[in-house]
Design a protein around this motif. Sequence first.
Motif, PDB file in Angstrom:
ATOM      1  N   THR A 298      12.470 -12.309  -0.750  1.00 59.05           N
ATOM      2  CA  THR A 298      13.005 -13.434  -1.524  1.00 59.05           C
ATOM      3  C   THR A 298      14.513 -13.363  -1.737  1.00 59.05           C
ATOM      4  N   GLU A 299      15.212 -12.487  -1.029  1.00 57.55           N
ATOM      5  CA  GLU A 299      16.671 -12.404  -1.171  1.00 57.55           C
ATOM      6  C   GLU A 299      17.347 -13.699  -0.720  1.00 57.55           C
ATOM      7  N   GLY A 300      16.877 -14.272   0.354  1.00 56.84           N
ATOM      8  CA  GLY A 300      17.403 -15.546   0.827  1.00 56.84           C
ATOM      9  C   GLY A 300      16.302 -16.595   0.725  1.00 56.84           C
ATOM     10  N   ASP A 301      16.456 -17.717   1.422  1.00 58.09           N
ATOM     11  CA  ASP A 301      15.349 -18.667   1.439  1.00 58.09           C
ATOM     12  C   ASP A 301      14.275 -18.160   2.399  1.00 58.09           C
ATOM     13  N   TRP A 302      13.128 -18.851   2.422  1.00 61.23           N
ATOM     14  CA  TRP A 302      11.993 -18.359   3.194  1.00 61.23           C
ATOM     15  C   TRP A 302      12.250 -18.360   4.692  1.00 61.23           C
ATOM     16  N   SER A 303      13.208 -19.173   5.133  1.00 61.89           N
ATOM     17  CA  SER A 303      13.497 -19.177   6.572  1.00 61.89           C
ATOM     18  C   SER A 303      14.063 -17.834   7.028  1.00 61.89           C
ATOM     19  N   HIS A 304      14.727 -17.113   6.100  1.00 55.74           N
ATOM     20  CA  HIS A 304      15.268 -15.801   6.446  1.00 55.74           C
ATOM     21  C   HIS A 304      14.158 -14.791   6.749  1.00 55.74           C
ATOM     22  N   ALA A 305      12.988 -15.018   6.166  1.00 52.54           N
ATOM     23  CA  ALA A 305      11.870 -14.109   6.416  1.00 52.54           C
ATOM     24  C   ALA A 305      11.399 -14.188   7.863  1.00 52.54           C
TER      25      ALA A 305
END
Length: 319
Positions: free
Chosen positions: A150-157
């Motif tokens: 959850t550090e960035g938005d879910w697209s970062h995952a």
Amino acid sequence: MGVDLESLSEATSGAVGSLLSTTILYPLDTCKTKYQAEVQAHGQQRYRHLSDVLWEAISNGQVLSLYQGLGTKNLQSFIAQFVYFYGYSNFKRLYLERSGYKSVGTKANLVLAAAAGACTAIITQPLDTASARMQTSAFGKSKGLWQTLTEGDWSHAFDGLGISLLLTSNPAIQYTVFDQLKQRLLKGKQNKTDKDLSPASLSAFSAFALGALSKSIATILTYPAIRCKVMIQAVDSSENVAEKAQKKPRKTILGVLFAIWNREGFLGFFKGLRAQILKTVLSSALLLMIKEKISATTWVLMLALSRSMLLTRGRLKSA
């Protein structure tokens, strides 16, 4: 429609084998990942050899940090192998049923393995990304799974998903080579095996040797993409508290390719190849060896469970 016990047995034994091999070799995997993630800057390198990563952990009293992210890696590995083996086994069964062939050819095997790999990559990509970030964090500074995701938005995952889909060719090549060699070795043995009780299996040594050979071939052919994927998912080495507020640009495949070419040249695409082969060959060989040795037991247990459920169902109907 009944449960496909053979596919479920393959998936379960593959997942258990992956879990054990991942745990045994995890410190080597952490060293390899941190070594691959570093790009030479201005002629300077933090890690000149794989052993430098290990020595850093020892000298800083952070040996246990070589296991940072192990839980996430095990979860990702277990799910990935279960999904892969279940999908691969199911795809082969459906192909044989609909084509009428007695065996799967090399070309068809590649397509089926790639399809199973693509399904696996999409499902497990967030865990794969989180695991890479944990491993490449400074020793002792790794965050939990949820915080990492959850550090960035879910697209970062899903960073590196495109290249992960490209890398489905790796297990496709590996398992095609392994499966074809296995079929040849077991051709004579299968005639003496009662297929209704359990499928023929390789010896531990044969499974280990075939696993090592098949994974070596797949790794050498796909290594540049493997290194690019690690670099896309890795935590930046310069990351610190003051920089957290500043949003960093997303890493792209082209950006990583140019960075390697400009700073390390052509040979940079193969930095860490020996470490990758050592880790992946040992991991794959252990996985397939464990899988082959427990698959027959798993098959018998599931067959016994199925028969027990059928008997129970019959008694309930007659009652």
